[in-house]
Design an enzyme around this catalytic site. Structure first.
Site, PDB file in Angstrom:
ATOM      1  N   THR A  21       0.809  -1.219   0.000  1.00  0.00           N
ATOM      2  CA  THR A  21       0.000   0.000   0.000  1.00  0.00           C
ATOM      3  C   THR A  21       0.844   1.272   0.000  1.00  0.00           C
ATOM      4  OG1 THR A  21      -0.133   0.118   2.416  1.00  0.00           O
ATOM      5  CG2 THR A  21      -1.807  -1.201   1.297  1.00  0.00           C
ATOM      6  N   ASP A  22       0.160   2.367  -0.293  1.00  0.00           N
ATOM      7  CA  ASP A  22       0.783   3.684  -0.193  1.00  0.00           C
ATOM      8  C   ASP A  22       0.550   4.224   1.221  1.00  0.00           C
ATOM      9  OD1 ASP A  22      -1.872   4.581  -0.120  1.00  0.00           O
ATOM     10  OD2 ASP A  22      -1.835   5.345  -2.164  1.00  0.00           O
ATOM     11  N   ALA A  23       0.897   5.461   1.443  1.00  0.00           N
ATOM     12  CA  ALA A  23       0.778   6.056   2.776  1.00  0.00           C
ATOM     13  C   ALA A  23      -0.667   6.124   3.263  1.00  0.00           C
ATOM     14  CB  ALA A  23       1.395   7.452   2.783  1.00  0.00           C
ATOM     15  N   ILE A  26      -3.913   2.380   0.667  1.00  0.00           N
ATOM     16  CA  ILE A  26      -4.530   1.904  -0.572  1.00  0.00           C
ATOM     17  C   ILE A  26      -3.456   1.200  -1.394  1.00  0.00           C
ATOM     18  CG2 ILE A  26      -5.581   2.665  -2.743  1.00  0.00           C
ATOM     19  CD1 ILE A  26      -6.866   4.956  -1.150  1.00  0.00           C
TER      20      ILE A  26
END
Length: 142
Positions: A21-23, A26
């Site tokens: 995931t990103d920060a 997601i």
């Protein structure tokens, strides 16, 4: 993991980890390609054509074309189902439809074409006859 591939579709469960995931929690867009790669690899293994049968013959599969459409995001800790279903197999290529779902919800749809190549030269090579026959049989519903 679903082992019955007689209907032409293989499904691999994938859990979303923080590294995917990103920060914002997601799934980063490129990781869907990784999930699809895993499903294709396991699918070929289930058909009896895993890396252990390709590499000794000097063959490998590479992605030739990839077209993906994103509909909704996956999030941290989601349990996804990633499918692989061939719909065309020719002398050196296999085209597959690949879907990523969370339950019944479609998140990503992809059309991926893989090409069989010589592992040393990366030049196209014919898919081994027995593998091609198996893939064509799956596509025909046999």
């Amino acid at each position: 993991m679903r082992r019955d591939v007689s209907d032409g579709e293989f499904s691999l469960p994938v859990r979303v980890y923080i590294e995917d995931t990103d920060a914002g929690g997601i799934v980063y867009y490129v990781n869907y390609l990784k999930f699809m790669e895993r499903a294709r690899t396991e699918y070929l293994r289930e058909l009896g054509s895993g890396w252990d049968t390709l590499l000794p013959g000097g063959l490998m599969f590479v992605v030739r074309d990839a077209a993906l459409t994103w509909y909704a995001p996956a999030r941290l800790d989601d349990l996804l189902s990633v499918t692989a279903a061939p719909h065309r197999a020719s002398g050196a290529t296999v085209a597959l439809t690949q879907l990523v779902r969370r339950g019944a919800e479609l998140l990503v749809a992809g059309e991926i074409t893989i090409a069989c190549v010589d592992g040393g030269t990366l030049r196209p090579r014919r898919i081994p006859r027995d593998m091609l026959a198996t893939l064509r049989g799956v596509i025909a519903g046999e």
